[in-house]
Design an enzyme around this catalytic site. Structure first.
Site, mmCIF file in Angstrom:
data_model
loop_
_atom_site.group_PDB
_atom_site.id
_atom_site.type_symbol
_atom_site.label_atom_id
_atom_site.label_comp_id
_atom_site.label_asym_id
_atom_site.label_seq_id
_atom_site.Cartn_x
_atom_site.Cartn_y
_atom_site.Cartn_z
ATOM 1 N N HIS A 160 0.809 -1.218 0.000
ATOM 2 C CA HIS A 160 0.000 0.000 0.000
ATOM 3 C C HIS A 160 0.845 1.273 0.000
ATOM 4 C CE1 HIS A 160 0.505 -0.252 4.481
ATOM 5 N NE2 HIS A 160 0.458 1.070 4.389
ATOM 6 N N ASP A 197 -0.050 -7.538 1.324
ATOM 7 C CA ASP A 197 0.467 -6.177 1.507
ATOM 8 C C ASP A 197 1.994 -6.139 1.561
ATOM 9 O OD1 ASP A 197 0.240 -3.422 1.754
ATOM 10 O OD2 ASP A 197 0.150 -3.488 3.940
ATOM 11 N N SER A 221 4.741 2.147 7.788
ATOM 12 C CA SER A 221 4.363 1.025 6.935
ATOM 13 C C SER A 221 5.515 0.620 6.031
ATOM 14 C CB SER A 221 3.149 1.401 6.072
ATOM 15 O OG SER A 221 2.010 1.599 6.861
#
Length: 262
Positions: free
Chosen positions: A118, A148, A218
């Site tokens: 993402h 992901d 992330s």
């Protein structure tokens, strides 16, 4: 609530408890802490996770090479936690796109960088910031939206990579992560905690962590005490007064879905 039918599919009531930590701990802070305790109970509820398992998954986006070969790295020995973090930070990068930024880390000296899908999703250009101040454009090599995770590459070679450790992670194990949680100009920061749970959602296994992360974390590495990557930071639980609940994809699963070999 089911957004398609507007029907309530789970009604769960609970309470949160917290001991007053000191006379300087305000009522507002105590309320937030109690709310966090209640939220931890909620996400640990079996009925909630059974509901998630039965939810129809999104359409998967998957572009995986037949096989991606990387160098097998030896384990390092560090005299202190600080020494390990200083070493590992040299392998961590910030990934900037027109949509924002995230984190990543080298997995091979050839310039291969692992991050979250993402972070690079819908990006037209990837600008990689190294810790030494250098920047490079990157290309996407491999990706899997369902888990992901993604691999991108920058030009050059000789980069310091982090060893991937696919051994099962244990409940209560000390872990840390290095990433760029806020502004790129502020650089990397460290967050430390423990593995607080092992979760399975829609057939996918995640490590639940009690360390504080932000969206910019992330794609950052989940490190064990030896500076080895045991997972990749994927998401956090967001809510007013909710802190310290994050999730990571285990390294074992990443190696499998991206077909990485040594």
């Amino acid at each position: 609530k089911d957004r398609a039918t507007d029907k309530i599919v789970l009604d769960y009531k609970n309470t949160g408890e917290i001991e007053s930590r000191s006379r300087y701990f305000s009522i507002s802070q105590e309320n937030y802490a109690a709310l966090e305790d209640a939220m931890v109970d909620f996400v640990s509820n079996d009925e909630f996770y059974e509901l998630l398992k039965n939810t129809k998954p999104e359409k998967e986006i998957k572009t995986v090479l037949g096989e991606l070969t990387i160098d097998s790295l030896t384990s390092n020995e560090f005299s202190s936690f600080s020494e390990m973090i200083k070493y590992a930070s040299q392998s961590c990068v910030t990934i900037e796109t027109e949509n924002g930024h995230g984190s990543g880390f080298f997995i091979d000296k050839s310039g291969l960088i692992m991050t979250s899908y993402h972070v690079i999703e819908n990006a037209n250009k990837l600008k990689i910031h190294l810790q030494n101040g250098m920047t490079f454009d990157a290309e996407v090599i491999s990706k899997d939206k369902a888990f992901d995770v993604a691999i991108i590459k920058i030009p050059g070679s000789g980069y310091q990579a982090l060893k991937l450790n696919s051994a099962p992670i244990e409940l209560g194990q000390d872990v840390s992560t290095i990433g760029t949680p806020t502004d790129i100009e502020l650089g990397q920061s460290l967050s430390k905690g423990v593995v607080s749970g092992l979760r399975e959602i829609e057939g996918k296994v995640f490590n639940q962590l009690n360390l504080s992360v932000s969206p910019g974390n992330s794609g950052g590495p989940l490190l064990n005490e030896n500076g080895e990557v045991t997972g990749i930071i994927s998401s956090k639980l967001i809510g007013e007064g909710i802190e310290g609940i994050a999730f990571a994809v285990p390294t074992e699963k990443i190696l499998e879905v991206l077909n990485i070999r040594y």
